[in-house]
Design an enzyme around this catalytic site. Structure first.
Site, mmCIF file in Angstrom:
data_model
loop_
_atom_site.group_PDB
_atom_site.id
_atom_site.type_symbol
_atom_site.label_atom_id
_atom_site.label_comp_id
_atom_site.label_asym_id
_atom_site.label_seq_id
_atom_site.Cartn_x
_atom_site.Cartn_y
_atom_site.Cartn_z
ATOM 1 N N ASP A 7 0.886 -1.157 0.000
ATOM 2 C CA ASP A 7 0.000 0.000 0.000
ATOM 3 C C ASP A 7 0.934 1.220 0.000
ATOM 4 O OD1 ASP A 7 -2.370 1.630 0.467
ATOM 5 O OD2 ASP A 7 -1.637 1.817 2.525
ATOM 6 N N LEU A 8 0.428 2.369 -0.391
ATOM 7 C CA LEU A 8 1.304 3.545 -0.483
ATOM 8 C C LEU A 8 1.154 4.459 0.742
ATOM 9 C CD1 LEU A 8 3.275 5.279 -2.174
ATOM 10 C CD2 LEU A 8 1.282 6.252 -3.333
ATOM 11 N N ASP A 9 -0.037 5.073 0.836
ATOM 12 C CA ASP A 9 -0.274 6.059 1.903
ATOM 13 C C ASP A 9 -0.236 5.388 3.273
ATOM 14 O OD1 ASP A 9 -0.842 8.293 0.116
ATOM 15 O OD2 ASP A 9 -2.669 7.224 -0.400
ATOM 16 N N THR A 15 1.112 10.470 3.693
ATOM 17 C CA THR A 15 0.321 11.488 2.992
ATOM 18 C C THR A 15 -0.957 11.819 3.756
ATOM 19 O OG1 THR A 15 -0.467 9.654 1.694
ATOM 20 C CG2 THR A 15 1.113 11.111 0.623
ATOM 21 N N LYS A 43 -8.692 6.482 6.031
ATOM 22 C CA LYS A 43 -7.493 5.787 5.542
ATOM 23 C C LYS A 43 -7.872 4.559 4.725
ATOM 24 C CE LYS A 43 -3.997 7.283 8.771
ATOM 25 N NZ LYS A 43 -3.107 6.928 9.887
ATOM 26 N N SER A 112 -2.582 0.322 -4.261
ATOM 27 C CA SER A 112 -3.062 1.525 -3.576
ATOM 28 C C SER A 112 -4.414 1.975 -4.107
ATOM 29 C CB SER A 112 -2.040 2.656 -3.786
ATOM 30 O OG SER A 112 -2.594 3.911 -3.430
ATOM 31 N N ALA A 113 -5.206 2.605 -3.241
ATOM 32 C CA ALA A 113 -6.507 3.154 -3.679
ATOM 33 C C ALA A 113 -6.348 4.517 -4.324
ATOM 34 C CB ALA A 113 -7.434 3.270 -2.471
ATOM 35 N N LYS A 143 -10.962 -1.137 -1.666
ATOM 36 C CA LYS A 143 -10.690 -1.955 -0.486
ATOM 37 C C LYS A 143 -11.869 -1.735 0.467
ATOM 38 C CE LYS A 143 -5.747 -0.974 -0.973
ATOM 39 N NZ LYS A 143 -4.577 -0.249 -0.439
ATOM 40 N N GLU A 167 0.169 -3.211 4.754
ATOM 41 C CA GLU A 167 -0.997 -2.329 4.852
ATOM 42 C C GLU A 167 -1.102 -1.625 6.206
ATOM 43 O OE1 GLU A 167 -3.623 -0.815 3.953
ATOM 44 O OE2 GLU A 167 -3.867 -1.414 1.880
ATOM 45 N N ASP A 168 -1.550 -0.370 6.190
ATOM 46 C CA ASP A 168 -1.734 0.365 7.448
ATOM 47 C C ASP A 168 -3.208 0.584 7.790
ATOM 48 O OD1 ASP A 168 -2.060 2.274 5.292
ATOM 49 O OD2 ASP A 168 -2.112 3.802 6.852
HETATM 50 C C1 G6P Z 1 -5.382 6.014 0.048
HETATM 51 C C2 G6P Z 1 -5.542 6.870 1.287
HETATM 52 C C3 G6P Z 1 -6.965 7.411 1.385
HETATM 53 C C4 G6P Z 1 -7.340 8.107 0.078
HETATM 54 C C5 G6P Z 1 -7.236 7.149 -1.079
HETATM 55 C C6 G6P Z 1 -7.566 7.807 -2.414
HETATM 56 O O1 G6P Z 1 -6.021 4.801 0.263
HETATM 57 O O2 G6P Z 1 -5.256 6.132 2.449
HETATM 58 O O3 G6P Z 1 -7.034 8.303 2.470
HETATM 59 O O4 G6P Z 1 -8.669 8.618 0.158
HETATM 60 O O5 G6P Z 1 -5.905 6.644 -1.141
HETATM 61 O O6 G6P Z 1 -6.598 8.766 -2.695
HETATM 62 P P1 G6P Z 1 -6.633 9.813 -3.884
HETATM 63 O O7 G6P Z 1 -5.208 10.302 -3.974
HETATM 64 O O8 G6P Z 1 -7.062 9.096 -5.131
HETATM 65 O O9 G6P Z 1 -7.608 10.874 -3.521
HETATM 66 MG MG MG Z 2 -2.713 3.183 3.540
#
Ligand code: G6P
Ligand code: MG
Length: 214
Positions: A7-9, A15, A43, A112-113, A143, A167-168
């Protein structure tokens, strides 16, 4: 273990602080407050799902066209901030683990989402580590649906049981488990109960540890 899916964020970069500033600005502009606790609940949740939750907290109803405008406004503020990110903003241990995996022939994928994932990877200088990138632009289900991780595994030609997910977020841990993968939670064990095990950060992870846990 053949592949690691990150996962990224909240795993490779923090972020959440930028999402918080942008969502707070949006909530305040609509006349209600937004707290860090509420930010935690966003998140791992897609942009549109996050907006719907936020509007619910503010007891505000908007048409689909207005929602699109609000999501765009929030994202413009968010992009202004992430466009300034640097490699120094990688979370502890991220770069070291990515390097070790790469040197040892383990496939590396992003799951990542975020639709902003490519920009964040570029700004922090870690794009070259990834064999596959699956982000909010490439999946249709958010997710905790496992789609994001199953597609990542497919792209690196690994079976789910050969993958480890990092994943966090609760929604992400659930997605990884539903994909049939081993999941390492980044954060507190009590928040990520479904994870196979939990660490405070990637600084506590190396290849030897992954091999023993596999
Ligand atoms: C990640 C973050 C979420 C965020 C989602 C979509 O999963 O944890 O907080 O809403 O990405 O991010 P975006 O950059 O597409 O708005
Ligand atoms: Mg995350």
């Amino acid at each position: 273990m053949k592949a690691c899916i990150f996962d990224l964020d909240g795993v490779l970069v923090d972020t959440a602080k930028y999402h918080f500033i942008a969502w707070k600005k949006l909530a305040n502009s609509l006349g209600f407050s937004f707290t860090e606790i509420q930010n935690e609940e966003l998140k791992g949740i897609s942009r549109v799902d996050s907006l719907n939750k936020l509007l619910g907290w503010g007891n505000i109803e908007k048409s689909d066209t207005e929602k699109l405008e609000l999501a765009t406004l929030k994202n413009d503020w968010y992009i202004d901030m992430i466009a300034e990110m640097t490699p120094e903003e990688l979370l502890p241990g991220s770069k070291e683990l990515l390097s070790e995996l790469k040197e040892n022939g383990i496939k590396i994928a992003l799951g990542s989402a975020s639709k902003n994932a490519p920009l964040i990877l570029e700004k922090t200088g870690i794009s070259p580590y990834f064999d596959a990138i699956v982000d909010g632009n490439s999946v249709s289900k958010s997710k905790p649906d496992p789609e994001v991780f199953l597609l990542a595994a497919k792209l690196v030609e690994a079976d789910p049981q050969e993958c480890i997910v990092f994943e966090d977020a609760q929604a992400g841990v659930e997605a990884g488990k539903r994909a049939g993968m081993k999941v390492i939670g980044i954060g507190k064990a009590e928040d990520l109960r479904q994870a196979d095990f939990t660490v405070g950060s990637l600084a506590a992870v190396n290849l030897a540890l992954l091999q023993t846990k596999n």
